[in-house]
Design a protein around this motif. Sequence first.
Motif, PDB file in Angstrom:
ATOM      1  N   HIS A 127       0.825  -1.229   0.000  1.00  0.00           N
ATOM      2  CA  HIS A 127       0.000   0.000   0.000  1.00  0.00           C
ATOM      3  C   HIS A 127       0.847   1.262   0.000  1.00  0.00           C
ATOM      4  O   HIS A 127       1.750   1.388   0.829  1.00  0.00           O
ATOM      5  N   GLU A 128       0.488   2.202  -0.848  1.00  0.00           N
ATOM      6  CA  GLU A 128       1.093   3.545  -0.809  1.00  0.00           C
ATOM      7  C   GLU A 128       0.039   4.542  -0.339  1.00  0.00           C
ATOM      8  O   GLU A 128      -1.150   4.386  -0.645  1.00  0.00           O
ATOM      9  N   PHE A 129       0.483   5.537   0.417  1.00  0.00           N
ATOM     10  CA  PHE A 129      -0.434   6.592   0.861  1.00  0.00           C
ATOM     11  C   PHE A 129       0.348   7.892   0.984  1.00  0.00           C
ATOM     12  O   PHE A 129       1.579   7.897   0.929  1.00  0.00           O
ATOM     13  N   ASN A 178       5.420  13.597  -0.056  1.00  0.00           N
ATOM     14  CA  ASN A 178       4.792  13.141   1.196  1.00  0.00           C
ATOM     15  C   ASN A 178       4.200  11.741   1.085  1.00  0.00           C
ATOM     16  O   ASN A 178       3.212  11.429   1.743  1.00  0.00           O
ATOM     17  N   GLN A 179       4.793  10.943   0.231  1.00  0.00           N
ATOM     18  CA  GLN A 179       4.248   9.595  -0.017  1.00  0.00           C
ATOM     19  C   GLN A 179       5.033   8.536   0.771  1.00  0.00           C
ATOM     20  O   GLN A 179       6.267   8.574   0.818  1.00  0.00           O
ATOM     21  N   PHE A 180       4.293   7.618   1.360  1.00  0.00           N
ATOM     22  CA  PHE A 180       4.887   6.518   2.133  1.00  0.00           C
ATOM     23  C   PHE A 180       4.318   5.196   1.651  1.00  0.00           C
ATOM     24  O   PHE A 180       3.298   5.157   0.950  1.00  0.00           O
ATOM     25  N   GLU A 181       5.005   4.138   2.023  1.00  0.00           N
ATOM     26  CA  GLU A 181       4.517   2.806   1.658  1.00  0.00           C
ATOM     27  C   GLU A 181       4.633   1.890   2.861  1.00  0.00           C
ATOM     28  O   GLU A 181       5.610   1.968   3.617  1.00  0.00           O
ATOM     29  N   VAL A 182       3.658   1.023   3.015  1.00  0.00           N
ATOM     30  CA  VAL A 182       3.713   0.045   4.100  1.00  0.00           C
ATOM     31  C   VAL A 182       3.403  -1.330   3.518  1.00  0.00           C
ATOM     32  O   VAL A 182       2.501  -1.475   2.692  1.00  0.00           O
ATOM     33  N   GLY A 224       1.563  14.345 -10.519  1.00  0.00           N
ATOM     34  CA  GLY A 224       2.526  13.531  -9.768  1.00  0.00           C
ATOM     35  C   GLY A 224       2.290  12.040  -9.937  1.00  0.00           C
ATOM     36  O   GLY A 224       1.624  11.614 -10.880  1.00  0.00           O
ATOM     37  N   VAL A 225       2.852  11.266  -9.023  1.00  0.00           N
ATOM     38  CA  VAL A 225       2.643   9.822  -9.093  1.00  0.00           C
ATOM     39  C   VAL A 225       1.417   9.451  -8.263  1.00  0.00           C
ATOM     40  O   VAL A 225       0.960  10.229  -7.428  1.00  0.00           O
ATOM     41  N   GLY A 226       0.921   8.253  -8.513  1.00  0.00           N
ATOM     42  CA  GLY A 226      -0.260   7.795  -7.802  1.00  0.00           C
ATOM     43  C   GLY A 226       0.090   6.960  -6.586  1.00  0.00           C
ATOM     44  O   GLY A 226       1.267   6.677  -6.306  1.00  0.00           O
ATOM     45  N   VAL A 229      -1.838   0.037  -5.207  1.00  0.00           N
ATOM     46  CA  VAL A 229      -1.943  -1.171  -4.394  1.00  0.00           C
ATOM     47  C   VAL A 229      -1.449  -2.295  -5.297  1.00  0.00           C
ATOM     48  O   VAL A 229      -2.031  -2.549  -6.348  1.00  0.00           O
ATOM     49  N   HIS A 230      -0.339  -2.895  -4.938  1.00  0.00           N
ATOM     50  CA  HIS A 230       0.225  -3.975  -5.744  1.00  0.00           C
ATOM     51  C   HIS A 230      -0.038  -5.285  -5.021  1.00  0.00           C
ATOM     52  O   HIS A 230       0.337  -5.439  -3.856  1.00  0.00           O
ATOM     53  N   VAL A 231      -0.667  -6.205  -5.721  1.00  0.00           N
ATOM     54  CA  VAL A 231      -1.069  -7.463  -5.087  1.00  0.00           C
ATOM     55  C   VAL A 231      -0.078  -8.552  -5.489  1.00  0.00           C
ATOM     56  O   VAL A 231      -0.044  -8.983  -6.644  1.00  0.00           O
ATOM     57  N   THR A 283      -6.293   8.369 -14.031  1.00  0.00           N
ATOM     58  CA  THR A 283      -5.160   9.291 -14.126  1.00  0.00           C
ATOM     59  C   THR A 283      -3.892   8.556 -13.697  1.00  0.00           C
ATOM     60  O   THR A 283      -2.811   8.766 -14.242  1.00  0.00           O
ATOM     61  N   ARG A 284      -4.030   7.683 -12.707  1.00  0.00           N
ATOM     62  CA  ARG A 284      -2.875   6.898 -12.249  1.00  0.00           C
ATOM     63  C   ARG A 284      -2.464   5.850 -13.284  1.00  0.00           C
ATOM     64  O   ARG A 284      -1.255   5.619 -13.477  1.00  0.00           O
ATOM     65  N   LEU A 285      -3.450   5.257 -13.939  1.00  0.00           N
ATOM     66  CA  LEU A 285      -3.144   4.157 -14.874  1.00  0.00           C
ATOM     67  C   LEU A 285      -2.725   4.704 -16.239  1.00  0.00           C
ATOM     68  O   LEU A 285      -3.331   4.392 -17.263  1.00  0.00           O
ATOM     69  N   TRP A 290       4.824   4.375 -13.331  1.00  0.00           N
ATOM     70  CA  TRP A 290       5.169   3.131 -12.626  1.00  0.00           C
ATOM     71  C   TRP A 290       3.919   2.457 -12.051  1.00  0.00           C
ATOM     72  O   TRP A 290       3.953   1.878 -10.965  1.00  0.00           O
ATOM     73  N   SER A 291       2.812   2.582 -12.787  1.00  0.00           N
ATOM     74  CA  SER A 291       1.594   1.881 -12.342  1.00  0.00           C
ATOM     75  C   SER A 291       1.317   0.774 -13.347  1.00  0.00           C
ATOM     76  O   SER A 291       2.046  -0.215 -13.377  1.00  0.00           O
ATOM     77  N   ALA A 292       0.325   0.947 -14.213  1.00  0.00           N
ATOM     78  CA  ALA A 292       0.021  -0.024 -15.263  1.00  0.00           C
ATOM     79  C   ALA A 292      -0.868   0.690 -16.251  1.00  0.00           C
ATOM     80  O   ALA A 292      -1.843   1.324 -15.850  1.00  0.00           O
ATOM     81  N   ASP A 301       9.530  -5.376 -14.480  1.00  0.00           N
ATOM     82  CA  ASP A 301       9.225  -4.068 -15.061  1.00  0.00           C
ATOM     83  C   ASP A 301       8.090  -3.432 -14.265  1.00  0.00           C
ATOM     84  O   ASP A 301       6.969  -3.941 -14.253  1.00  0.00           O
ATOM     85  N   ARG A 302       8.362  -2.295 -13.632  1.00  0.00           N
ATOM     86  CA  ARG A 302       7.366  -1.650 -12.773  1.00  0.00           C
ATOM     87  C   ARG A 302       6.331  -0.851 -13.555  1.00  0.00           C
ATOM     88  O   ARG A 302       5.533  -0.128 -12.965  1.00  0.00           O
ATOM     89  N   GLU A 303       6.354  -0.943 -14.879  1.00  0.00           N
ATOM     90  CA  GLU A 303       5.285  -0.343 -15.684  1.00  0.00           C
ATOM     91  C   GLU A 303       4.323  -1.417 -16.170  1.00  0.00           C
ATOM     92  O   GLU A 303       3.448  -1.138 -16.983  1.00  0.00           O
ATOM     93  N   VAL A 327       0.217  -7.955  -9.321  1.00  0.00           N
ATOM     94  CA  VAL A 327      -0.734  -7.247 -10.177  1.00  0.00           C
ATOM     95  C   VAL A 327      -0.721  -5.800  -9.713  1.00  0.00           C
ATOM     96  O   VAL A 327      -0.981  -5.515  -8.536  1.00  0.00           O
ATOM     97  N   ARG A 328      -0.377  -4.881 -10.641  1.00  0.00           N
ATOM     98  CA  ARG A 328      -0.099  -3.490 -10.251  1.00  0.00           C
ATOM     99  C   ARG A 328      -1.220  -2.522 -10.623  1.00  0.00           C
ATOM    100  O   ARG A 328      -1.101  -1.321 -10.368  1.00  0.00           O
ATOM    101  N   ALA A 329      -2.281  -3.017 -11.232  1.00  0.00           N
ATOM    102  CA  ALA A 329      -3.317  -2.104 -11.741  1.00  0.00           C
ATOM    103  C   ALA A 329      -4.365  -1.748 -10.688  1.00  0.00           C
ATOM    104  O   ALA A 329      -5.379  -1.151 -11.022  1.00  0.00           O
TER     105      ALA A 329
END
Length: 437
Positions: A127-129, A178-182, A224-226, A229-231, A283-285, A290-292, A301-303, A327-329
């Motif tokens: 998760h990114e937030f 201000n983006q973090f990931e957990v 910016g970047v989105g 949620v990568h599963v 907009t993110r996709l 680096w989404s999908a 490949d992170r795209e 799955v990155r979409a």
Amino acid sequence: MARDPLIFAATSDLAGKLRGKAFPAGKLEKRLKSGVGWVPTNALITCFDSIADSPFGSLGDLVLMPALDTLVAVDFEDGTAPERFVLSDICTTEGAPWSCCTRSILKAALARLKDCADVSLNATFEHEFQLRDAPASPGSAFGIEAFSAARDLGETLMGALAEAGLTTDTFLKEYGANQFEVTLEPQHGIVAADEAAILRALTHMTARRLRQPVTFSPIIDPGGVGNGVHVHISFVDANGDPATHDPDGPGGMSRVTQHFVAGVLKYLPAMTCLLAPSAISYTRLTPHRWSAAFNNLGFRDREAAVRICPVTAKKPQDIARQFNFEVRAADAAATPHLTLAAIVHAGCQGIEDKLDAPVPAQDDLSELSVSELQARGIVRLPQTLQEALNAFAENATVRGWFPEGFAEVYVAHKNAEIEYVKDLNEADLHAAYADVY
Ligand code: GLU
Ligand code: MG
């Protein structure tokens, strides 16, 4: 007077939110048997609390049945009341799973996987937030200063997740402003989706206590970047042995992985509205975030919509266990249960139809023409929520994975969301989603 602690019985709903009702903790035994009253039309409440045209109207009764093994009790020991909540299935008054219960939908998908391939899965949701209302901090991508400024948040969150019984993995300052990931360690089957829902709730509960509000909104700044949620997924066979990897398979994929991934890629455009379900998810996709943006398979490949992830293990049996794809979409506007259910059903379809996976690639697809993409069996993912909804509504195979009546309710729900945001300008639109996720 002593306080009477309350347990919140929550469904992870079609808007990707935890909604429900609370009861006194002392009545847990009783509520495990009788549940808590719920209403069909609640499935039509959008993330903005508008209500879509409901086929149920004011009629009908359901019950939230708490799943005891998901009970969370976290005492932040900061003078605030401990948080207590439990994820719940939505059942009919006769006790059958209800058609729009996302946990029950996922259980059915996982049972299909067992039936068609005699494997089960381990998964984890990355998760990114982003912090809200925080000043811009240029030069802070992955930086120690921004990390340090958020150390209280990170450590309190790790503590809360651990107290809730989740196995924490990492907390990091991501690339974005201000983006973090957990991240959490993988868990078996439905537990992975339950933990994703719990993680989002505990992150907000922690952030509110520290007065550092956060949002999991798919994107807050269109420039910016989105927040993805990568599963991550891997398989185990009936003996619990790893079944994802074959050193001689394309990209290291076992037979079952190849078919599963092929199914996900084939059906991704028709199920994107379940994984990336907000009006701003699209907009993110888009390429270069680096989404999908395509239904492609990438090797590291992170795209790529589906990425074969790196393995650090050296011994063959450790490699086999660590090997996974992601799955990155997806994003956090989707309930994790529905996201995983859609992925699993698509994978099962690929297994049942013995679909062949493409050779994983690493090139920049945004530079290819439509005909070059076509020759490789690749399409651009839907570019608006409306387009994604239409693709879902038109695909009888995908609709058929879900219980009778689900697709109609889902489409009505999402149409109401589109209606709610249709007159907002870009800034207000992104702010509206940041407020609710
Ligand atoms: N922020 C990217 C996304 O929207 C992911 C970046 C990464 O962790 O690779 O999915
Ligand atoms: Mg990330």
